[in-house]
Design a protein around this motif. Structure first.
Motif, mmCIF file in Angstrom:
data_model
loop_
_atom_site.group_PDB
_atom_site.id
_atom_site.type_symbol
_atom_site.label_atom_id
_atom_site.label_comp_id
_atom_site.label_asym_id
_atom_site.label_seq_id
_atom_site.Cartn_x
_atom_site.Cartn_y
_atom_site.Cartn_z
ATOM 1 N N SER A 124 -8.099 7.202 -1.758
ATOM 2 C CA SER A 124 -7.741 5.999 -1.868
ATOM 3 C C SER A 124 -7.000 5.653 -0.702
ATOM 4 O O SER A 124 -6.896 4.465 -0.105
ATOM 5 C CB SER A 124 -6.814 5.714 -3.091
ATOM 6 O OG SER A 124 -5.555 6.324 -2.779
ATOM 7 N N ILE A 125 -6.390 6.804 -0.104
ATOM 8 C CA ILE A 125 -5.758 6.618 1.334
ATOM 9 C C ILE A 125 -6.677 6.507 2.241
ATOM 10 O O ILE A 125 -6.771 5.596 3.427
ATOM 11 C CB ILE A 125 -4.836 7.543 1.680
ATOM 12 C CG1 ILE A 125 -3.649 7.553 0.720
ATOM 13 C CG2 ILE A 125 -4.284 7.392 2.983
ATOM 14 C CD1 ILE A 125 -2.825 8.855 0.734
ATOM 15 N N ILE A 135 1.160 4.192 -2.871
ATOM 16 C CA ILE A 135 0.972 5.679 -2.416
ATOM 17 C C ILE A 135 2.069 6.439 -3.132
ATOM 18 O O ILE A 135 2.003 7.487 -3.759
ATOM 19 C CB ILE A 135 0.743 5.741 -1.001
ATOM 20 C CG1 ILE A 135 -0.667 5.303 -0.842
ATOM 21 C CG2 ILE A 135 0.847 7.444 -0.819
ATOM 22 C CD1 ILE A 135 -0.789 5.161 0.719
ATOM 23 N N GLU A 165 0.804 -1.285 0.065
ATOM 24 C CA GLU A 165 0.070 0.084 -0.125
ATOM 25 C C GLU A 165 0.871 1.219 0.018
ATOM 26 O O GLU A 165 0.817 2.277 -0.716
ATOM 27 C CB GLU A 165 -0.733 -0.120 1.193
ATOM 28 C CG GLU A 165 -1.874 1.191 1.051
ATOM 29 C CD GLU A 165 -3.199 0.859 0.250
ATOM 30 O OE1 GLU A 165 -3.716 1.899 0.001
ATOM 31 O OE2 GLU A 165 -3.129 -0.134 -0.823
ATOM 32 N N ARG A 166 1.934 1.220 0.597
ATOM 33 C CA ARG A 166 2.718 2.300 0.990
ATOM 34 C C ARG A 166 3.457 2.696 -0.556
ATOM 35 O O ARG A 166 3.757 3.761 -0.986
ATOM 36 C CB ARG A 166 3.913 2.153 1.730
ATOM 37 C CG ARG A 166 3.353 2.406 3.234
ATOM 38 C CD ARG A 166 4.478 2.323 4.236
ATOM 39 N NE ARG A 166 3.746 2.353 5.523
ATOM 40 C CZ ARG A 166 4.265 1.714 6.640
ATOM 41 N NH1 ARG A 166 5.093 0.764 6.499
ATOM 42 N NH2 ARG A 166 3.577 1.673 7.782
ATOM 43 N N LEU A 194 -6.172 10.482 -4.965
ATOM 44 C CA LEU A 194 -5.282 9.625 -4.030
ATOM 45 C C LEU A 194 -5.643 9.822 -2.546
ATOM 46 O O LEU A 194 -5.582 8.611 -1.929
ATOM 47 C CB LEU A 194 -3.799 10.485 -4.359
ATOM 48 C CG LEU A 194 -2.427 9.971 -3.351
ATOM 49 C CD1 LEU A 194 -2.367 8.160 -3.636
ATOM 50 C CD2 LEU A 194 -1.365 10.553 -3.569
#
Length: 164
Positions: free
Chosen positions: A62-63, A5, A1-2, A59
């Motif tokens: 999504s986070i 991003i 996930e990181r 974005l």
């Protein structure tokens, strides 16, 4: 996930902002010598900035989707086209686990639904096609983190999440 991003920031937002800086610098250089050209550059810049802003919003969503705290799990799931009755509010970590698991797998399923059954939230995604191991792993880890269990059959993912 990181990593996702980081890639979205580097390949998307950072590139948009770098292009914006270049366009502003060009407009500044043209301002004295060719004001009409500077105006054209600035006019072309507005839609680029709007597009960059939309990418930042996407974005951020999504986070952590703003719809989840604002409209609860029911509203957030419906925005993903997940069938659900009106659900009560649950602990934030439960809502997040169910939402992000559904989001990770929803586009790969023909039908998705979430319902409450006593002290358990149940989710089911039917007609699952070509889900990646990462998507399934992501959903399984999120559900397990809140004490739930995710099961996979031939074309269906189901999960049970305790809520009390």
């Amino acid at each position: 996930e990181r990593r996702r991003i980081e890639e979205a920031l580097h390949d998307g937002v950072q590139q948009d902002l770098a292009a914006t800086v270049v366009a502003v610098e060009l407009a500044q250089e043209l301002l004295e010598s060719d004001p009409a050209a500077a105006r054209r550059v600035l006019e072309e810049l507005a839609p680029q900035v709007e597009a960059a802003l939309e990418r930042v919003r996407a974005l951020a969503g999504s986070i952590y989707p703003s719809i989840l705290p604002a409209r609860g799990l029911t509203g957030a799931l419906r925005s993903l086209d997940v069938e659900t009755a009106d659900l009560e509010r649950y602990p934030l970590e439960v809502e997040e686990a169910v939402y992000f698991s559904c989001r990770a797998l929803r586009r790969r399923a023909a039908r998705a639904r979430v319902w409450s059954e006593g002290a358990t939230l149940r989710l089911e995604l039917v007609g699952l096609t070509s889900a990646t191991g990462g998507e399934l792993s992501h959903a399984r880890e999120r559900i397990a983190a809140v004490g739930g269990q995710l099961d996979l059959s031939a074309d269906c993912v189901s999960a049970a999440v305790p809520v009390r």
